[in-house]
Design an enzyme around this catalytic site. Sequence first.
Site, PDB file in Angstrom:
ATOM      1  N   GLN A 153     -48.620 -19.582 -98.090  1.00 10.07           N
ATOM      2  CA  GLN A 153     -49.113 -18.354 -97.469  1.00 10.07           C
ATOM      3  C   GLN A 153     -50.150 -17.678 -98.359  1.00 10.07           C
ATOM      4  OE1 GLN A 153     -45.869 -16.161 -95.879  1.00 10.07           O
ATOM      5  NE2 GLN A 153     -47.082 -14.427 -95.219  1.00 10.07           N
ATOM      6  N   SER A 191     -44.661 -22.908-102.395  1.00  8.80           N
ATOM      7  CA  SER A 191     -43.830 -22.116-101.478  1.00  8.80           C
ATOM      8  C   SER A 191     -43.718 -22.817-100.118  1.00  8.80           C
ATOM      9  CB  SER A 191     -44.392 -20.696-101.353  1.00  8.80           C
ATOM     10  OG  SER A 191     -43.483 -19.841-100.704  1.00  8.80           O
ATOM     11  N   LEU A 192     -44.292 -22.239 -99.056  1.00  9.16           N
ATOM     12  CA  LEU A 192     -44.273 -22.885 -97.739  1.00  9.16           C
ATOM     13  C   LEU A 192     -44.778 -24.328 -97.811  1.00  9.16           C
ATOM     14  CD1 LEU A 192     -46.532 -23.537 -95.229  1.00  9.16           C
ATOM     15  CD2 LEU A 192     -44.139 -23.086 -94.679  1.00  9.16           C
ATOM     16  N   ARG A 248     -37.483 -19.867 -91.170  1.00  8.81           N
ATOM     17  CA  ARG A 248     -37.790 -19.276 -92.475  1.00  8.81           C
ATOM     18  C   ARG A 248     -38.758 -18.118 -92.310  1.00  8.81           C
ATOM     19  NH1 ARG A 248     -41.879 -20.146 -96.693  1.00  8.81           N
ATOM     20  NH2 ARG A 248     -40.937 -20.330 -98.774  1.00  8.81           N
ATOM     21  N   HIS A 260     -39.354 -14.654-102.899  1.00  7.91           N
ATOM     22  CA  HIS A 260     -39.017 -15.369-104.126  1.00  7.91           C
ATOM     23  C   HIS A 260     -38.401 -14.437-105.173  1.00  7.91           C
ATOM     24  CE1 HIS A 260     -40.855 -19.001-102.638  1.00  7.91           C
ATOM     25  NE2 HIS A 260     -41.954 -18.321-102.344  1.00  7.91           N
ATOM     26  N   GLN A 315     -35.085 -22.004-103.181  1.00  5.77           N
ATOM     27  CA  GLN A 315     -36.488 -21.598-103.219  1.00  5.77           C
ATOM     28  C   GLN A 315     -36.737 -20.168-102.744  1.00  5.77           C
ATOM     29  OE1 GLN A 315     -39.571 -21.910-100.464  1.00  5.77           O
ATOM     30  NE2 GLN A 315     -40.425 -23.763-101.395  1.00  5.77           N
TER      31      GLN A 315
END
Length: 295
Positions: free
Chosen positions: A11, A88-89, A113, A188, A237
């Site tokens: 993102q 991340s993603l 998510r 996070h 995560q």
Amino acid sequence: MTKTAWVFPGQGSQSQGMGIDLLDVPSTQKKFAQAEDILGWSVIEICQNNAEKLSHTLYTQPCLYVVESILADILREKEKPNLVAGHSLGEYVALYVAGVLEWSVGLRLVKRRAELMESSVGGTMVALMNFDRELLEKVIAETPDAVVANDNSPAQVVISGTPTAVEAVISRVKAKRAKPLNVSGAFHSPLMAAAATEFQDILESVEFHQAFVPVLSNVEPVSTVDAAVLKKRLIQQMTGGVRWREISLALPENGIERVVEVGPGNVLTGLIKRTCCDLILENISGVADLKVLAN
């Protein structure tokens, strides 16, 4: 043969118009239609016509997953990676490319998510550039409700936590630049615990397969193909930090000589360049880049 890693952005790398040129590739039509059935809305329509929606987590994450995975599918017709990683993603795309997750399963996970992260409120994230790392670590340790969410490069991190805690960190560290991120919550970080617990129940029920190629995970940048290990790391995560600086350092340690960023923009290759200066760096953002690679 040059050992190559593929990396997938998360993102923040999205851009209006991304993926539109993929419509010119006949093999992509089925994936876009399948994505619309799963999501209930059109990735192409959002990417082409609705910049506001594309900036919202709810739409950003599925759009990135679909566009990046389709680019990777086309790229796989020309070459194969020796290692994969995602920011991340982007880790979900890496797991798909490594054969750990079926494509539709990965998209359904990303959809849920995104819904959980979009609904998270009460936190903030701020990127810090050019700072004293030793001081930052000391201040973070002394500040409850603030963590390093993304350790991106030696000169860039993202702080996540409550607005009060994050502001306290910024005031003491005095980075050259502090940039608030346009996100709904403290991603996070431990503030995502409730969402992470709900998401863990979903992840536990999903079958993970042994990877075809090693994967470097965000929360533990040690390459593995073990399905159980990769699932455990993915569960961690949402509340754990993205250790991208360490992932960058692990690339040459794993014999990687060339890195291809698959997805919009060049954020990850830029970060890798600041950490490891001797790697060959390339970007595949669209069909034009794929054609150049073919030549």
